[in-house]
Design an enzyme around this catalytic site. Structure first.
Site, PDB file in Angstrom:
ATOM      1  N   ASP A 181      -7.194  -3.773  -5.475  1.00  0.00           N
ATOM      2  CA  ASP A 181      -6.759  -2.461  -4.762  1.00  0.00           C
ATOM      3  C   ASP A 181      -5.497  -2.111  -5.192  1.00  0.00           C
ATOM      4  O   ASP A 181      -4.938  -1.084  -5.388  1.00  0.00           O
ATOM      5  CB  ASP A 181      -6.891  -2.500  -3.305  1.00  0.00           C
TER       6      ASP A 181
ATOM      7  N   ASP B 111       0.884  -1.204  -0.211  1.00  0.00           N
ATOM      8  CA  ASP B 111       0.023  -0.089  -0.039  1.00  0.00           C
ATOM      9  C   ASP B 111       0.818   1.238  -0.025  1.00  0.00           C
ATOM     10  O   ASP B 111       0.272   2.274   0.329  1.00  0.00           O
ATOM     11  CB  ASP B 111      -0.923   0.151   1.314  1.00  0.00           C
TER      12      ASP B 111
END
Length: 387
Positions: free
Chosen positions: A167, A107
């Site tokens: 994602d 991330d």
């Protein structure tokens, strides 16, 4: 041809007649975030959401959302040019700096590129550039050439060793930036290989996306699963928005038409879905009409559609603009926008983080605010350009 021209004319009229007052919304956002800053003196406690008891939910810098607050502060500075927002943005951006060395997460695009990327774009601070280049190298360590994807989580369901989530498409913009700035083509190559394998394995025949694909050591697909969606075969709303945004960025950075085609397909799934509410803010999963909404999915999709419209023509361009504006109008209405001083100083209400885990259900989420502000800025730029 006459229909298309009429459709575009109607959309331009909609743009001109839109109820979105960008100055009003940024004035409001500034008041909310003044309260957020006052209530968060500790730079190790990042605003995230609201706890079930109504108290603020704060997280540490290693949490995947730690970069969004700094990113939103940069957007406030970009719109207002007020140095107080620059000062606040710099503090909350540097508060995430140590994550440049974090190789345990995929991330880093969210964590580093949202705050440092916007900060560098607006100030050209060399320190930001160096931190991001280190972070891009850290992110690249999660790419295994034999698998051909950036590893998302370190393990999934106790048995899958190489899970990849949709994602992850959102972190590729960070690597493209690093490739351009450093001249290191490996960052570019990782992005395209990851996007190609995601395109190959993550999407169903109806162009909806799985949440989690579990890979074996040579890139073979072992399982197609969900973590935050309603079921393995359902379409988790935020996941569809991540894919839309991610493939739009892929086209911007490569100009490869296959990525534009994929973005169009995902947009069609979202916008033509029979379970998409009339106000265009989706339920948390497209298989769960009538349940909680996800304002974050609407904000991400709105921002993505504003960009995708610029790479599209005719009826598609008009459709994307009208829907992006409708989403933004809905989010700017009292149905989703909190009253000043309420909602723990977040802008938007009614997002859903992880309903199957009973976590962050029908609450504010920091990334909903971030993409909402981004969509507002893109709308403003669109009106200014007249395109």
């Amino acid at each position: 041809m006459k229909f298309v021209k009429t459709f575009i004319l109607l959309t331009c009229t909609h743009l001109a007649m839109s109820q979105i007052n960008v100055k009003k919304e940024f004035d409001y956002a500034a008041k909310q975030y003044e309260g957020m800053l006052a209530s968060h003196p500790d730079l190790t406690k990042f605003p995230q959401s609201t706890n079930p008891d109504g108290s603020p939910r704060d997280m540490k810098s290693e949490w995947w959302c730690s970069g969004f607050f700094g990113g939103s502060l940069w957007y406030l500075y970009e719109y207002t040019h007020d140095p107080k927002w620059k000062d606040a943005a710099e503090k909350w951006t540097m508060a995430v700096a140590k994550e440049q060395y974090n190789t345990g997460t995929h991330d880093l695009g969210f964590m580093l590129y949202c705050p440092f990327g916007n900060g560098y774009r607006l100030t050209k601070n060399e320190e930001y550039k160096n931190i991001m280049l280190t972070g891009a190298k850290s992110l690249s360590t999660r790419f295994d050439p034999k698998v051909g994807l950036i590893k998302s989580w370190n393990k999934f369901q106790g048995k899958y060793e190489y899970p990849v989530i949709i994602d992850n498409m959102m972190n590729l913009e960070f690597l493209f930036w690093a490739s351009k700035v450093s001249g290191d083509k490996s960052f570019y190559n990782i992005s395209t290989i990851h996007a190609d394998n995601t395109l190959k394995n993550h999407f169903r025949a109806d162009n909806s996306s799985y949440h989690v694909i579990c890979y074996g050591p040579n890139g073979e697909v072992q399982a197609k699963k969900t973590h935050q969606g309603a079921a393995d075969e359902s379409a988790w709303a935020r996941g569809q928005a991540w894919g839309l945004y991610g493939y739009t960025v892929m086209y911007r950075e490569t100009k490869d038409p296959k990525y534009l085609e994929q973005a169009h397909k995902i947009a069609a799934f979202i916008l033509h879905n029979p379970n998409l509410p009339a106000d265009k803010i989706p339920y948390w999963d497209y298989s769960k009409p009538g349940e909680e909404r996800d304002a974050s999915a609407g904000a991400i999709a709105s921002s993505a559609l504003f960009e995708l419209a610029q790479y599209s023509k005719g009826k598609q361009k008009a459709e994307y603009l009208s829907n992006a504006i409708k989403m933004l109008e809905t989010l700017s209405s009292p149905a989703f926008k909190a009253k000043i001083g309420e909602n723990n100083h977040f802008i938007l209400m009614h997002s859903t983080g992880h309903k199957p885990g009973n976590s962050e259900v029908d609450v504010p989420l920091v990334y909903a605010d971030y993409y909402y502000l981004e969509a507002l800025l893109r709308y403003k730029q669109l009106k200014a350009s007249g395109k």
